[in-house]
Design an enzyme around this catalytic site. Structure first.
Site, PDB file in Angstrom:
ATOM      1  N   LYS A  22      -4.916 -11.695  -6.174  1.00  0.00           N
ATOM      2  CA  LYS A  22      -6.028 -12.183  -5.352  1.00  0.00           C
ATOM      3  C   LYS A  22      -7.231 -11.264  -5.593  1.00  0.00           C
ATOM      4  O   LYS A  22      -7.047 -10.098  -5.975  1.00  0.00           O
ATOM      5  CB  LYS A  22      -5.637 -12.215  -3.865  1.00  0.00           C
ATOM      6  CG  LYS A  22      -5.511 -10.853  -3.253  1.00  0.00           C
ATOM      7  CD  LYS A  22      -5.555 -10.843  -1.738  1.00  0.00           C
ATOM      8  CE  LYS A  22      -5.585  -9.383  -1.320  1.00  0.00           C
ATOM      9  NZ  LYS A  22      -5.674  -9.030   0.018  1.00  0.00           N
ATOM     10  N   LYS A  34     -10.845  -5.594  -3.425  1.00  0.00           N
ATOM     11  CA  LYS A  34     -11.604  -4.370  -3.698  1.00  0.00           C
ATOM     12  C   LYS A  34     -10.716  -3.334  -4.382  1.00  0.00           C
ATOM     13  O   LYS A  34     -11.131  -2.640  -5.296  1.00  0.00           O
ATOM     14  CB  LYS A  34     -12.099  -3.763  -2.367  1.00  0.00           C
ATOM     15  CG  LYS A  34     -13.133  -4.602  -1.655  1.00  0.00           C
ATOM     16  CD  LYS A  34     -13.362  -4.149  -0.210  1.00  0.00           C
ATOM     17  CE  LYS A  34     -12.883  -5.174   0.788  1.00  0.00           C
ATOM     18  NZ  LYS A  34     -13.365  -5.056   2.150  1.00  0.00           N
ATOM     19  N   LYS A  73       0.835  -1.205   0.000  1.00  0.00           N
ATOM     20  CA  LYS A  73       0.000   0.000   0.000  1.00  0.00           C
ATOM     21  C   LYS A  73       0.865   1.247   0.000  1.00  0.00           C
ATOM     22  O   LYS A  73       0.540   2.233  -0.669  1.00  0.00           O
ATOM     23  CB  LYS A  73      -0.941   0.010   1.208  1.00  0.00           C
ATOM     24  CG  LYS A  73      -2.066  -1.002   1.098  1.00  0.00           C
ATOM     25  CD  LYS A  73      -3.039  -0.872   2.257  1.00  0.00           C
ATOM     26  CE  LYS A  73      -4.063  -1.992   2.263  1.00  0.00           C
ATOM     27  NZ  LYS A  73      -4.788  -2.102   3.525  1.00  0.00           N
TER      28      LYS A  73
END
Ligand code: TYM
Length: 338
Positions: free
Chosen positions: A193, A196, A111
Site C-alpha cells: 500500500k 510514508k 512495525k
C-alpha cells in the site's frame, strides 16, 4: 448532527494515499457532521523521530489539511498533544484492554518486526487511538482500510468500559469505520500500500514535474510489452486505480477501451492521468503556499482548534472520572457529595 473523528500522523508528508483514503472524505463530510480532525503527534513518537522535525511536520500537516479543504469554520482541526485528556483516557483504557487484543494487531506485528527494541508505546498505540475517538463520543470514523482492525479494537474498548462502568445505558458508542471506494491505494511499486514508511508515495505537494518523473516508470499490465499489445486495466495495479480516483467517468471508460483495444500506449495513458492529478493538486498546492507564508495564522487556528476540542474532551473525562470513582475530592469517604 452526527459526530465524526479521525486522525493522521505527522510522520511525513501527506501523500495521495492519505488524501484519497481519508482526507478527501473528511473534506466532504465536514459539511454534514460535527467533525474533529486530529494531528496525532503522540502516535508519531512511537517510532524513531527527531523533535525539531516533528514540530515542523506537525505544522506542515496542518497546512496540507487546510489546503486540501478542511475549513476551521466547519470542523475542528487540532493537535493531539494540545488536549492532554487523550493520554489520560488512554491510560484508563489500558486498564481494561486485554494484552492479547493488542498483540494480535497486524500493524503492531509489522512495525515490531522492523524494530530492534519494541517499546510499550507501540503495543499500546491502538488504545490511544480508541481514546482519541471515544473522547469525542464519535460513532463514525472516516479512514482507509488499514485502520479497520484498530477500529475493531476501539469497539472492544468501548464495550469493556460500558459493561464495567455503565452497564444500564452504554456511555461510549461503538465506532464504525467509514471507508471510500479508494480505501487502499497501492504504492508506486504496485505491490505494497502507499505508505510514508515504505517511500512509495506521491506527495500531495509534489510539483507536477516531480510527479511525472514518478509516474513514468510505474509498472503497468505486464502483458503490454508494446503499444500494440492489448491489455487488461484490472491487471494495471497503479495507473488504472488512480484514473478511477482522479479522472472523470468518461475518461475511465476511454482508458478501459483504449487499453483493451491497444489504441493507447501506457505512456499516453499515464500522460492523461498526470494531467488530471495536476488539475486536482495544483489548486491545493497554491493554497498550501499561501498558508506556508502565514505560519502564525496556522498556529492560531490550531490553538483555537485545541481549545474547542478540549472543551468536549473535558466533559467526557469528567464523566469517566465520576463513573470510575476517580473524582475523590468531590466526595466524602462515605460517598456523600462534599
Ligand atoms: P495514518 O497517519 O497512517 O494515515 C492517515 C489516514 O490515511 C489513510 N491511508 C490510506 N488510505 C488509502 N490508501 C493508502 N495507501 C493509505 N495510507 C494511509 C489511513 O487509513 C488513515 O485513515 N492510526 C492512524 C492515525 C490515528 C487515527 C486515530 C485514525 C490515530 N488516532 C483515530 C482514526 C481515528 C494512522 O496511523 O493513520
Amino acid at each position: 448532527m452526527p459526530r465524526i473523528f479521525s486522525g493522521i500522523q505527522p510522520s511525513g508528508e501527506l501523500h495521495i494515499g492519505n488524501y484519497l483514503g481519508a482526507v478527501k472524505n473528511w473534506v466532504a463530510l465536514q459539511h454534514a457532521h460535527e467533525s474533529f480532525f486530529c494531528i496525532v503527534n503522540y502516535h508519531a513518537i512511537t517510532i524513531a523521530f527527531a523533535p525539531d522535525e516533528l514540530r515542523r511536520r506537525t505544522r506542515d500537516m496542518a497546512i496540507s489539511l487546510l489546503a486540501s479543504g478542511l475549513d476551521p469554520a466547519k470542523c475542528v482541526v487540532f493537535v493531539q498533544s494540545d488536549v492532554p485528556e487523550h493520554t489520560e483516557l488512554a491510560w484508563i483504557f489500558n486498564t481494561i484492554t486485554p494484552l492479547g487484543e493488542l498483540e494480535r494487531q497486524v500493524q503492531f506485528k509489522d512495525k515490531a518486526g522492523r524494530s530492534e527494541q519494541v517499546m510499550a508505546g507501540l503495543l499500546n498505540y491502538p488504545v490511544l487511538q480508541a481514546a482519541d475517538i471515544l473522547l469525542y463520543l464519535a460513532d463514525t470514523v472516516p479512514v482507509g482500510e488499514d485502520q479497520v482492525q484498530h477500529l475493531e479494537l476501539s469497539r472492544v474498548v468501548a464495550r469493556n468500559w460500558n459493561t464495567r462502568f455503565s452497564p444500564d445505558a452504554p456511555y461510549f458508542p461503538e465506532p464504525q469505520p467509514k471507508l471510500t471506494p479508494t480505501r487502499r491505494i497501492a504504492g508506486l511499486d504496485g505491490q505494497a500500500k502507499m505508505s510514508k514508511s515504505i517511500g512509495n508515495t506521491i506527495g500531495l505537494l509534489e510539483s507536477p514535474d516531480a510527479i511525472w518523473e514518478k509516474l513514468r516508470p510505474v509498472v503497468t499490465d505486464p502483458a503490454r510489452q508494446r503499444k500494440t499489445d492489448a491489455g487488461e486495466p484490472e491487471k494495471c495495479p497503479v495507473i488504472y486505480p488512480l484514473h478511477k480516483a482522479f479522472s472523470s467517468p468518461e475518461t475511465v471508460t476511454q482508458v478501459e477501451t483504449n487499453c483493451r483495444g491497444a489504441q493507447w500506449g501506457c505512456i499516453e495513458c499515464k500522460k492523461v492521468l498526470h494531467a488530471n492529478i495536476a488539475a486536482e493538486l495544483v489548486p491545493i498546492q497554491t493554497r498550501a503556499a499561501e498558508l506556508q507564508a502565514k505560519p502564525a495564522m496556522v498556529d492560531e487556528l490550531l490553538a483555537d482548534g485545541g481549545q474547542r476540542a478540549r472543551a468536549v474532551a473535558r466533559e467526557t473525562i469528567a464523566h469517566v472520572r465520576d463513573a470510575m470513582g476517580l473524582d475523590a475530592r468531590t466526595s466524602s469517604p462515605s460517598g456523600a457529595t462534599a
